[in-house]
Design a protein around this motif. Structure first.
Motif, PDB file in Angstrom:
ATOM      1  N   ASP A 161      13.790   1.634  -2.342  1.00 27.36           N
ATOM      2  CA  ASP A 161      14.604   1.004  -1.198  1.00 27.36           C
ATOM      3  C   ASP A 161      13.700   0.332  -0.059  1.00 27.36           C
ATOM      4  O   ASP A 161      14.061  -0.611   0.451  1.00 27.36           O
ATOM      5  N   HIS A 162      12.574   1.041   0.470  1.00 27.77           N
ATOM      6  CA  HIS A 162      11.792   0.635   1.422  1.00 27.77           C
ATOM      7  C   HIS A 162      11.149  -0.607   0.683  1.00 27.77           C
ATOM      8  O   HIS A 162      11.167  -1.797   1.714  1.00 27.77           O
TER       9      HIS A 162
ATOM     10  N   VAL B  92      -7.711  -2.679   1.603  1.00 28.75           N
ATOM     11  CA  VAL B  92      -6.481  -2.614   2.675  1.00 28.75           C
ATOM     12  C   VAL B  92      -6.940  -3.755   3.740  1.00 28.75           C
ATOM     13  O   VAL B  92      -6.106  -4.368   4.360  1.00 28.75           O
ATOM     14  N   GLU B  93      -8.144  -3.595   4.311  1.00 23.75           N
ATOM     15  CA  GLU B  93      -8.596  -4.536   5.359  1.00 23.75           C
ATOM     16  C   GLU B  93      -8.413  -6.005   4.703  1.00 23.75           C
ATOM     17  O   GLU B  93      -8.172  -6.923   5.452  1.00 23.75           O
TER      18      GLU B  93
ATOM     19  N   LEU C  20       0.933  -1.196   0.023  1.00 22.52           N
ATOM     20  CA  LEU C  20       0.099   0.117  -0.020  1.00 22.52           C
ATOM     21  C   LEU C  20       0.741   1.146  -0.161  1.00 22.52           C
ATOM     22  O   LEU C  20       1.558   1.456   0.858  1.00 22.52           O
ATOM     23  N   LEU C  21       0.912   1.797  -1.114  1.00 23.19           N
ATOM     24  CA  LEU C  21       1.481   3.395  -1.087  1.00 23.19           C
ATOM     25  C   LEU C  21       0.614   4.437  -0.354  1.00 23.19           C
ATOM     26  O   LEU C  21      -0.366   4.731  -1.416  1.00 23.19           O
ATOM     27  N   GLU C  22       1.002   4.824   0.457  1.00 26.05           N
ATOM     28  CA  GLU C  22      -0.048   5.939   1.222  1.00 26.05           C
ATOM     29  C   GLU C  22       0.669   7.510   0.845  1.00 26.05           C
ATOM     30  O   GLU C  22       1.471   7.837   0.911  1.00 26.05           O
ATOM     31  N   VAL C  23      -0.388   8.061   0.211  1.00 22.40           N
ATOM     32  CA  VAL C  23      -0.196   9.541  -0.490  1.00 22.40           C
ATOM     33  C   VAL C  23      -1.122  10.348   0.048  1.00 22.40           C
ATOM     34  O   VAL C  23      -2.421   9.939  -0.454  1.00 22.40           O
ATOM     35  N   PRO C  24      -1.059  11.440   0.646  1.00 19.61           N
ATOM     36  CA  PRO C  24      -2.460  12.218   1.017  1.00 19.61           C
ATOM     37  C   PRO C  24      -3.033  13.073  -0.181  1.00 19.61           C
ATOM     38  O   PRO C  24      -2.385  13.074  -1.434  1.00 19.61           O
ATOM     39  N   ASP C  25      -4.265  12.976  -0.195  1.00 19.09           N
ATOM     40  CA  ASP C  25      -5.108  13.631  -1.536  1.00 19.09           C
ATOM     41  C   ASP C  25      -4.484  14.883  -2.124  1.00 19.09           C
ATOM     42  O   ASP C  25      -4.583  14.828  -3.248  1.00 19.09           O
TER      43      ASP C  25
ATOM     44  N   ARG D 219       1.429  -4.608   3.656  1.00 17.24           N
ATOM     45  CA  ARG D 219       2.613  -3.854   3.820  1.00 17.24           C
ATOM     46  C   ARG D 219       2.311  -2.538   3.487  1.00 17.24           C
ATOM     47  O   ARG D 219       2.045  -2.201   2.363  1.00 17.24           O
ATOM     48  N   ARG D 220       2.406  -1.427   4.654  1.00 20.40           N
ATOM     49  CA  ARG D 220       2.347  -0.149   4.301  1.00 20.40           C
ATOM     50  C   ARG D 220       3.504   0.671   3.922  1.00 20.40           C
ATOM     51  O   ARG D 220       4.686   0.393   4.667  1.00 20.40           O
TER      52      ARG D 220
END
Ligand code: AMP
Length: 224
Positions: free
Chosen positions: A209-210, A186-187, A115-120, A196-197
């Protein structure tokens, strides 16, 4: 050899395509992007392309049955037998269930859902500056990766345009669709222990890298 079956989840503009491109080279995996496959169908004027176009132009999802059949056909091909990177699929719980069923039949499973988390607000900034060339779709960004000459592709000299679904009102709809229809995945994958976040606001190199470090851990855990 055990497989690496990866799924990339994230809002539009999260950098899924960029990361997938790096990972496919790292791990020699086929890159399967349903958005690219649909755009190719639209360009070729196939019946699938005709059925998909209106949904895509509005930033809505293409109906599950069309997508599931297209993705399953692709996953049956030889090059996907030892692993794959899926970008943009699954995008609904029904698609995730169909994928799980398809893999189950072959005794396979998803290794990790990244999961690639980026704010709106960052998504809007990233997408509204995207441009592609009219000849081959080479990507640029007016702020982060500008062409040498404004409005012209560095690679082939063709004019740059904004994809219809990258226009601001369509981006807002794509984000709404992501939150309503895709976020439940996600759930879904968390319940299966494979979520994986990843902080998608880092630089592309840091995100890469992450992800590589995460995959190394998975290999240790699973003996992949
Ligand atoms: P993308 O390039 O992944 O952002 O996809 C572009 C467009 O193709 C989306 O806005 C949807 O209209 C359609 N699309 C791509 N993948 C899917 C999917 N898995 N389910 C439904 N629609 C999809």
């Amino acid at each position: 050899m055990p497989e690496l079956n990866l799924i990339l989840i994230g809002p539009p503009g999260a950098g899924k395509g960029t990361q997938a491109d790096r990972l496919r080279h790292d791990f020699s995996l086929p890159y399967i992007a349903t958005g690219d496959m649909l755009r190719a169908n639209v360009k070729d004027g196939t019946s699938l392309g005709k059925a998909a176009k209106q949904h895509m132009d509005a930033g809505d999802l293409v109906p599950d049955d069309l997508i599931v059949e297209m993705a399953a056909d692709r996953l049956r091909q030889d090059d996907a037998r030892d692993g794959f990177i899926l970008d943009g699929f699954p995008r609904t719980t029904a698609q995730a269930e169909a994928l799980e069923e398809h893999l189950d039949e072959e005794g396979r499973r998803v290794t990790a859902a990244l999961l690639l988390e980026v704010p709106d607000e960052e998504v809007v900034r990233r997408i509204s500056g995207r441009r592609i060339c009219t000849k081959a779709g080479h990507p640029f960004h007016v702020e982060f990766d500008p062409p040498k000459v404004e409005g012209i592709c560095d690679e082939d000299g063709s004019p740059l345009i904004q994809r219809d679904d990258d226009k601001p009102e369509v981006v807002r709809n794509r984000l709404r669709v992501f939150h309503e229809q895709t976020f439940p995945l996600v759930e879904f994958y968390d319940d299966r222990g494979v979520l994986r976040r990843i902080d998608g606001t880092d630089s592309p190199a840091a995100v890469h890298d992450h992800i590589r470090a995460l995959i190394a851990t998975l290999k240790l855990e699973d003996g992949v």
